[in-house]
Design a protein around this motif. Structure first.
Motif, PDB file in Angstrom:
ATOM      1  N   THR A  43     -45.305 -17.524   1.397  1.00 47.42           N
ATOM      2  CA  THR A  43     -46.505 -18.116   0.827  1.00 47.42           C
ATOM      3  C   THR A  43     -46.257 -18.401  -0.646  1.00 47.42           C
ATOM      4  O   THR A  43     -45.330 -17.853  -1.241  1.00 47.42           O
ATOM      5  CB  THR A  43     -47.727 -17.182   0.965  1.00 47.42           C
ATOM      6  N   GLU A  73     -54.352  -7.876  -6.722  1.00 55.40           N
ATOM      7  CA  GLU A  73     -54.555  -9.321  -6.564  1.00 55.40           C
ATOM      8  C   GLU A  73     -53.452  -9.937  -5.716  1.00 55.40           C
ATOM      9  O   GLU A  73     -53.714 -10.815  -4.873  1.00 55.40           O
ATOM     10  CB  GLU A  73     -54.592  -9.986  -7.934  1.00 55.40           C
ATOM     11  N   ARG A  77     -51.682  -8.421  -3.417  1.00 52.10           N
ATOM     12  CA  ARG A  77     -51.913  -7.988  -2.040  1.00 52.10           C
ATOM     13  C   ARG A  77     -52.971  -8.864  -1.368  1.00 52.10           C
ATOM     14  O   ARG A  77     -52.784  -9.335  -0.237  1.00 52.10           O
ATOM     15  CB  ARG A  77     -52.342  -6.519  -2.023  1.00 52.10           C
ATOM     16  N   LEU A  78     -54.082  -9.102  -2.066  1.00 51.45           N
ATOM     17  CA  LEU A  78     -55.155  -9.924  -1.509  1.00 51.45           C
ATOM     18  C   LEU A  78     -54.691 -11.354  -1.258  1.00 51.45           C
ATOM     19  O   LEU A  78     -55.059 -11.967  -0.251  1.00 51.45           O
ATOM     20  CB  LEU A  78     -56.361  -9.911  -2.443  1.00 51.45           C
ATOM     21  N   HIS A  79     -53.891 -11.876  -2.176  1.00 53.53           N
ATOM     22  CA  HIS A  79     -53.377 -13.240  -2.016  1.00 53.53           C
ATOM     23  C   HIS A  79     -52.530 -13.352  -0.748  1.00 53.53           C
ATOM     24  O   HIS A  79     -52.709 -14.294   0.051  1.00 53.53           O
ATOM     25  CB  HIS A  79     -52.540 -13.620  -3.230  1.00 53.53           C
ATOM     26  N   GLN A 119     -52.544 -11.366   1.859  1.00 52.66           N
ATOM     27  CA  GLN A 119     -53.387 -11.139   3.038  1.00 52.66           C
ATOM     28  C   GLN A 119     -54.223 -12.362   3.385  1.00 52.66           C
ATOM     29  O   GLN A 119     -54.411 -12.684   4.567  1.00 52.66           O
ATOM     30  CB  GLN A 119     -54.289  -9.926   2.799  1.00 52.66           C
ATOM     31  N   ARG A 120     -54.729 -13.061   2.358  1.00 54.73           N
ATOM     32  CA  ARG A 120     -55.515 -14.276   2.616  1.00 54.73           C
ATOM     33  C   ARG A 120     -54.660 -15.388   3.197  1.00 54.73           C
ATOM     34  O   ARG A 120     -55.072 -16.094   4.123  1.00 54.73           O
ATOM     35  CB  ARG A 120     -56.184 -14.759   1.326  1.00 54.73           C
ATOM     36  N   GLU A 121     -53.449 -15.555   2.622  1.00 55.45           N
ATOM     37  CA  GLU A 121     -52.591 -16.644   3.061  1.00 55.45           C
ATOM     38  C   GLU A 121     -51.914 -16.360   4.393  1.00 55.45           C
ATOM     39  O   GLU A 121     -51.623 -17.281   5.167  1.00 55.45           O
ATOM     40  CB  GLU A 121     -51.521 -16.907   1.994  1.00 55.45           C
ATOM     41  N   PRO A 154     -52.879 -13.867   7.139  1.00 58.85           N
ATOM     42  CA  PRO A 154     -53.760 -12.825   7.686  1.00 58.85           C
ATOM     43  C   PRO A 154     -53.209 -12.120   8.923  1.00 58.85           C
ATOM     44  O   PRO A 154     -53.740 -11.072   9.310  1.00 58.85           O
ATOM     45  CB  PRO A 154     -55.046 -13.603   8.012  1.00 58.85           C
TER      46      PRO A 154
END
Length: 311
Positions: free
Chosen positions: A121, A153, A155-157, A159-161, A163
Motif C-alpha cells: 500500500t 496512524e 497501523r490504521l492506514h 488496516q484501512r488500505e 482490511p
C-alpha cells in the motif's frame, strides 16, 4: 546502565554481529521503563518491537525473520519493476540542469515508493517521521509520544488500505517501515553524496546510514582478545567498515549471520540502478550544501543540495 563499548576491528564486528553468543539489547524494556516511570503510552512502540527481528531473541526472532523474508520475497517483482521503471526517470529529473534538493526530490520519495512495494500500500512518510527512532536510547518524552502516535496512524492506514490482513501481517508491515525508512534514507543519501564528490562507482555502498549496531553478551565472551562479562553491551561500529580497502567488506554494512539484513539484495539492486542512471546522464554535479541531522542512531542527511550545470 553502562555505556556501550565500541568495537571497530573488522574481526570484532563480525564476532559481535555474527556470533549467537551476542543477542539484541532489550528495546522493549527500555521503552516500557521510560513509559511506566513517566506515565505515557508506549503501547504502539512495544507492539511494533514484537515484529522487528532485530529486537527479538530465540524463537521469536526466527519466526519474525521468516515472516519478513516471505513478505519481501512476495513483493520482489513489484520492487524490481519500480527500480527498473521509475528510478531512472526520478534521477533524470534530479540531474537536470539547476539546483536540486536530493533528499526531497529523490531519496525520500524513492524510499517511500520502494517500501510501498513491500507492504502493498502507498507509504508517504515525510522527512520528519520518528518511526525508525524506536532504536534510540536518548529520544525525549515528547518525541516518544509522537513516535507512538505515528505508529498508531501507520497501523490504521495499513488496516484501512488492506482490511483483509491479520494483526500479525499488519505488524510485519509496520516493522518493514521501521527497518527500512531511516536506514535506507541515510545509506542512499550519504552514498550519493560520496559519488557526487568523486568516490568511485562500486557494487557496494560506499557509506552507511547505520553507523552502529548494539549487541549484548549472553554469557562471558571474548572479542579481540578481551573477555566481556555477560550482559555487557558492545557497539559494533559499522561506520568503521567505510574505510575498508577490500570493497567486499563494505557489504558487511548489512550485518552478519542470523541477523543479516533481509533487504540486502534489493538494496544493492537499487544502488546498481542509481549508479547506472547517474553514469547515463553524464551530468556535471557539485554538492553545494550537505549536513546531517542530529540523531543518535542513524546518519541521515538533513540538507543535501546539488547544482547541476550539464546534464
Amino acid at each position: 546502565m553502562a555505556d556501550p563499548i565500541d568495537i571497530r576491528s573488522f574481526e570484532g564486528i563480525a564476532t559481535v554481529l555474527g556470533s549467537r553468543s551476542f543477542v539484541p539489547v532489550n528495546y522493549e524494556e527500555r521503552h516500557r521503563a521510560v513509559g511506566d516511570h513517566l506515565g505515557f503510552d508506549v503501547s504502539e512502540i512495544i507492539a511494533a518491537i514484537h515484529h522487528i527481528s532485530l529486537c527479538l531473541r530465540d524463537e521469536a526472532h526466527l519466526r519474525s525473520r521468516k515472516r519478513i523474508a516471505t513478505l519481501i520475497s512476495q513483493s520482489n517483482a513489484d520492487a524490481t519493476a519500480f527500480i527498473a521503471g521509475e528510478v531512472p526517470e526520478m534521477l533524470a529529473k534530479l540531474l537536470s540542469v539547476g539546483t536540486h534538493d536530493v533528499m526531497g526530490e529523490f531519496v525520500n520519495p524513492c524510499v517511500n515508493r520502494l517500501i510501498s512495494t513491500n507492504i502493498g500500500t502507498t507509504l508517504s512518510l515525510d522527512h520528519t517521521t520518528l518511526i525508525s527512532r524506536l532504536f534510540s536510547q536518548t529520544t525525549g518524552i515528547s518525541k516518544r509520544r509522537r513516535m507512538n502516535a505515528e505508529l498508531a496512524e501507520l497501523r490504521l492506514h495499513i488496516q484501512r488500505e488492506l482490511p483483509f490482513l491479520t494483526e500479525t501481517e499488519v505488524g510485519d508491515r509496520i516493522a518493514l517501515c521501521i527497518l527500512g525508512t531511516d536506514a535506507l534514507r541515510g545509506t542512499l543519501g550519504r552514498s550519493m553524496q560520496a559519488v557526487f564528490a568523486g568516490a568511485p562507482y562500486t557494487a557496494e555502498y560506499p557509506k552507511t546510514g547505520v553507523p552502529y549496531i548494539d549487541r549484548q553478551a549472553a554469557h562471558p565472551c571474548p572479542v579481540d582478545g578481551v573477555t566481556y562479562d555477560a550482559d555487557t553491551t558492545l557497539r559494533a561500529r559499522l561506520d568503521a567498515l567505510e574505510s575498508a580497502s577490500d570493497p567486499q567488506d563494505r557489504n558487511r554494512f548489512f550485518g552478519y549471520g542470523a541477523h543479516v539484513c533481509l533487504g540486502k539484495k534489493i538494496a544493492l539492486h537499487l544502488w546498481a540502478q542509481i549508479q547506472d542512471s547517474i553514469l547515463d546522464r553524464q551530468a556535471a554535479v557539485a554538492v553545494t550544501r550537505f549536513t546531517l541531522r542530529r540523531d543518535d542512531v542513524f546518519c541521515v542527511p538533513e540538507e543535501f543540495e546539488i547544482e547541476v550545470t550539464h546534464g
